[in-house]
Design a protein around this motif. Structure first.
Motif, mmCIF file in Angstrom:
data_model
loop_
_atom_site.group_PDB
_atom_site.id
_atom_site.type_symbol
_atom_site.label_atom_id
_atom_site.label_comp_id
_atom_site.label_asym_id
_atom_site.label_seq_id
_atom_site.Cartn_x
_atom_site.Cartn_y
_atom_site.Cartn_z
ATOM 1 N N TYR A 133 29.018 17.600 -34.274
ATOM 2 C CA TYR A 133 29.333 17.856 -35.675
ATOM 3 C C TYR A 133 28.034 17.714 -36.469
ATOM 4 N N SER A 134 27.696 18.746 -37.195
ATOM 5 C CA SER A 134 26.399 18.787 -37.863
ATOM 6 C C SER A 134 26.500 18.297 -39.304
ATOM 7 N N HIS A 135 25.504 17.511 -39.731
ATOM 8 C CA HIS A 135 25.436 16.996 -41.098
ATOM 9 C C HIS A 135 24.005 17.122 -41.604
ATOM 10 N N ASP A 136 23.854 17.384 -42.857
ATOM 11 C CA ASP A 136 22.539 17.475 -43.484
ATOM 12 C C ASP A 136 22.145 16.097 -44.004
ATOM 13 N N ILE B 295 33.131 10.368 -45.209
ATOM 14 C CA ILE B 295 32.608 11.603 -45.781
ATOM 15 C C ILE B 295 32.964 12.758 -44.866
ATOM 16 N N MET B 296 33.312 13.884 -45.426
ATOM 17 C CA MET B 296 33.737 15.037 -44.634
ATOM 18 C C MET B 296 32.613 15.592 -43.781
ATOM 19 N N ALA B 297 32.940 15.965 -42.545
ATOM 20 C CA ALA B 297 31.973 16.666 -41.712
ATOM 21 C C ALA B 297 31.687 18.036 -42.316
ATOM 22 N N LEU B 298 30.473 18.538 -42.069
ATOM 23 C CA LEU B 298 30.067 19.790 -42.686
ATOM 24 C C LEU B 298 30.290 20.993 -41.787
ATOM 25 N N VAL B 299 29.855 20.893 -40.538
ATOM 26 C CA VAL B 299 29.971 22.039 -39.633
ATOM 27 C C VAL B 299 30.375 21.517 -38.269
ATOM 28 N N LEU B 300 31.217 22.212 -37.576
ATOM 29 C CA LEU B 300 31.631 21.830 -36.240
ATOM 30 C C LEU B 300 31.096 22.821 -35.229
ATOM 31 N N PHE B 301 30.436 22.269 -34.211
ATOM 32 C CA PHE B 301 29.992 23.099 -33.094
ATOM 33 C C PHE B 301 30.809 22.722 -31.876
ATOM 34 N N THR B 302 31.254 23.690 -31.124
ATOM 35 C CA THR B 302 32.020 23.456 -29.918
ATOM 36 C C THR B 302 31.196 23.844 -28.706
ATOM 37 N N ILE B 303 31.182 22.929 -27.739
ATOM 38 C CA ILE B 303 30.509 23.222 -26.480
ATOM 39 C C ILE B 303 31.590 23.522 -25.456
ATOM 40 N N PRO B 304 31.806 24.759 -25.076
ATOM 41 C CA PRO B 304 32.876 25.074 -24.133
ATOM 42 C C PRO B 304 32.572 24.512 -22.758
ATOM 43 N N LEU B 305 33.578 23.940 -22.130
ATOM 44 C CA LEU B 305 33.428 23.422 -20.782
ATOM 45 C C LEU B 305 34.141 24.384 -19.849
ATOM 46 N N THR B 306 33.387 25.012 -19.015
ATOM 47 C CA THR B 306 33.909 26.124 -18.232
ATOM 48 C C THR B 306 34.380 25.740 -16.851
ATOM 49 N N GLY B 307 34.074 24.501 -16.458
ATOM 50 C CA GLY B 307 34.419 24.108 -15.102
ATOM 51 C C GLY B 307 33.297 24.336 -14.128
ATOM 52 N N LYS B 308 32.190 24.916 -14.567
ATOM 53 C CA LYS B 308 31.046 25.123 -13.694
ATOM 54 C C LYS B 308 30.201 23.859 -13.631
ATOM 55 N N PRO B 309 29.522 23.590 -12.523
ATOM 56 C CA PRO B 309 28.676 22.410 -12.453
ATOM 57 C C PRO B 309 27.577 22.474 -13.498
ATOM 58 N N ALA B 310 27.177 21.277 -13.972
ATOM 59 C CA ALA B 310 26.060 21.214 -14.913
ATOM 60 C C ALA B 310 24.780 21.615 -14.217
ATOM 61 N N ALA B 311 23.759 21.902 -15.049
ATOM 62 C CA ALA B 311 22.471 22.304 -14.491
ATOM 63 C C ALA B 311 21.956 21.233 -13.550
ATOM 64 N N GLY B 312 21.371 21.648 -12.449
ATOM 65 C CA GLY B 312 20.836 20.693 -11.489
ATOM 66 C C GLY B 312 21.694 20.666 -10.254
ATOM 67 N N GLY B 313 21.214 21.243 -9.173
ATOM 68 C CA GLY B 313 22.015 21.364 -7.965
ATOM 69 C C GLY B 313 22.377 20.039 -7.351
ATOM 70 N N ASP B 314 21.566 18.986 -7.595
ATOM 71 C CA ASP B 314 21.834 17.700 -6.982
ATOM 72 C C ASP B 314 23.161 17.125 -7.455
ATOM 73 N N THR B 315 23.575 17.438 -8.682
ATOM 74 C CA THR B 315 24.840 16.934 -9.183
ATOM 75 C C THR B 315 25.991 17.419 -8.321
ATOM 76 N N ALA B 316 26.018 18.692 -8.050
ATOM 77 C CA ALA B 316 27.096 19.253 -7.249
ATOM 78 C C ALA B 316 27.069 18.709 -5.828
ATOM 79 N N LYS B 317 25.887 18.489 -5.291
ATOM 80 C CA LYS B 317 25.765 18.041 -3.906
ATOM 81 C C LYS B 317 26.164 16.580 -3.750
#
Length: 410
Positions: free
Chosen positions: A90-93, A13-35
């Motif tokens: 990808y969003s579906h109802d 079945i065809m997808a209805l809506v596409l959402f894109t999450i841009p990846l900017t190269g910045k660390p994810a939330a939470g300083g412990d990840t970067a450390k």
């Protein structure tokens, strides 16, 4: 539940809506990840090129997913070198898609209301509007991980050759014979119990033992009462019921609830949010009741890529991981083998495997150990549930431009 049905090859079945999450190269939330370099508090983010992947290949797969080539997919994420480098949703109802089925009693909706109405958008595919997505039979793989942790910690003392009937009052079990007496934990882990179990049909087929089990109050009794069809350890026969036995056995062996134990020694240490459904008698639904999001699902693969060590602490014995990922038996499905609740896809050299955790509707965790690559998918096409696992794995692998990656400092 559940294994994808290999017999349904109807276009998706065809997808209805596409959402894109841009990846900017910045660390994810939470300083412990970067450390620390570990994704306990969120994956660091970067571009595919930064970890030696061809973003154009991933973008083409993303386009095909968005256009419905692979049916109702909800998310697609790619991780390499401890970094998330591609993420799409990808969003579906589903309230509209499955509105009629949600109100019609059937094998996937035996009681019309509650957590085992698979068409109810309050429960499936997302848990009450959260980002926690049903994992279905990926729950089986996670159950195996938790058992490995419990064995590593010495809380699950029995070995895999322990007879299953030792955990039951045999006088209260039907169809006991010498073959059932020989059934071991290893047979349960490898889907070779020998029980007479029919699951190689669509889950909305009234003959499906998985759906019949879920319509009863006492799932464990339903499973253990089944007659034997084969000698244990000899024939692969996919059985959701076999994995449900492990929730009961875990409690008997350790004295602890497998969900609570998993929270303490797997989910919390890895920073994983989860919900786990229970049967009508309150037993944890280890065969298909777990909810995770795609980023946290990838952490399960990352733990095994790192031989059971997380941020300097061993959680799972490497011996358990090796045994779990050693092919125990051919499945006769998509060319895959089976280990301890892991599906194993042979690579060209036959010395390496892609590790798969697979669930009904499009839940997929794929781990490519040689390339240190992890790919996750979620979805909810439960009426067609087409077997795309090997094809999707090969398409993801085609994005690899650099054969290995430089790990972040741990």
């Amino acid at each position: 539940m559940h294994r994808p049905d290999r017999k349904r090859l109807v276009p998706g079945i065809m997808a209805l809506v596409l959402f894109t999450i841009p990846l900017t190269g910045k660390p994810a939330a939470g300083g412990d990840t970067a450390k620390s370099g570990w994704p306990t508090h969120g994956w660091r983010q970067d571009t595919p090129a930064s970890v030696g992947l061809d973003g154009r290949v991933l973008a083409q797969l993303d386009s095909d997913l968005a256009q419905g080539k692979y049916s109702l997919v909800d998310s697609f994420q790619v991780f390499r070198c401890g970094t998330e480098v591609f993420s799409r949703t990808y969003s579906h109802d589903y309230g509209r898609i499955y509105g009629k089925q949600a109100k019609t009693r059937g094998p996937l909706n035996a009681r019309l209301t509650g957590p085992y109405n698979y068409f109810d958008p309050a429960w499936h595919p997302y848990f009450h509007g959260s980002d926690l997505h049903t994992m279905q039979s990926v729950s089986k793989t996670v159950t195996s991980v938790i058992i490995g942790i419990a064995m590593t910690r010495g809380d699950f003392k029995a070995g895999v050759d322990t007879p299953v009937l030792g955990y039951f009052d045999v006088k209260k079990i039907k169809n006991v014979d010498e073959r059932k007496r020989r059934m071991t934990l290893k047979d349960v882990l490898t889907m070779t119990t020998g029980l007479d179990w029919l699951e190689d049909v669509p889950y909305d087929d009234p003959r499906s033992d998985s759906s019949l089990m879920e319509a009863t109050d006492d799932w464990v009794q339903y499973v253990i009462d089944k007659p034997m069809a084969h000698d244990p350890g000899t024939v692969f026969n996919y059985s959701s019921g076999a994995t449900e036995l492990l929730a009961y056995i875990f409690k008997k062996e350790t004295g602890q609830d497998i969900d609570a134990y998993g929270e303490a020694y797997l989910f919390a240490p890895l920073g994983i949010k989860h919900h786990w459904k229970r049967t009508y008698l309150g037993v944890v639904d280890t065969e298909g009741g777990l909810y995770l999001n795609g980023a946290d699902l990838a952490k399960i693969g990352y733990l095994y890529l790192n031989d059971g060590v997380w941020d300097g602490k061993r959680l799972v014995a490497d011996a358990w991981i090796r045994q779990s990922l050693t092919p125990a038996i051919a499945t006769g499905w998509q060319g895959l083998w089976y280990g301890f609740k892991w599906w194993l896809q042979p690579r060209d050299d036959a010395q390496d495997f892609v590790w798969h955790a697979i669930g009904l509707g499009g839940q997929r965790l794929m781990v490519f150990p040689a390339e240190e690559l992890i790919v996750t998918f979620t979805g909810w096409d439960i009426e067609q549930d087409i077997a795309f696992d090997a094809e999707l794995a090969n398409r993801a692998l085609a994005a690899v431009q650099r054969p290995s990656c430089v790990k972040p400092a741990h």
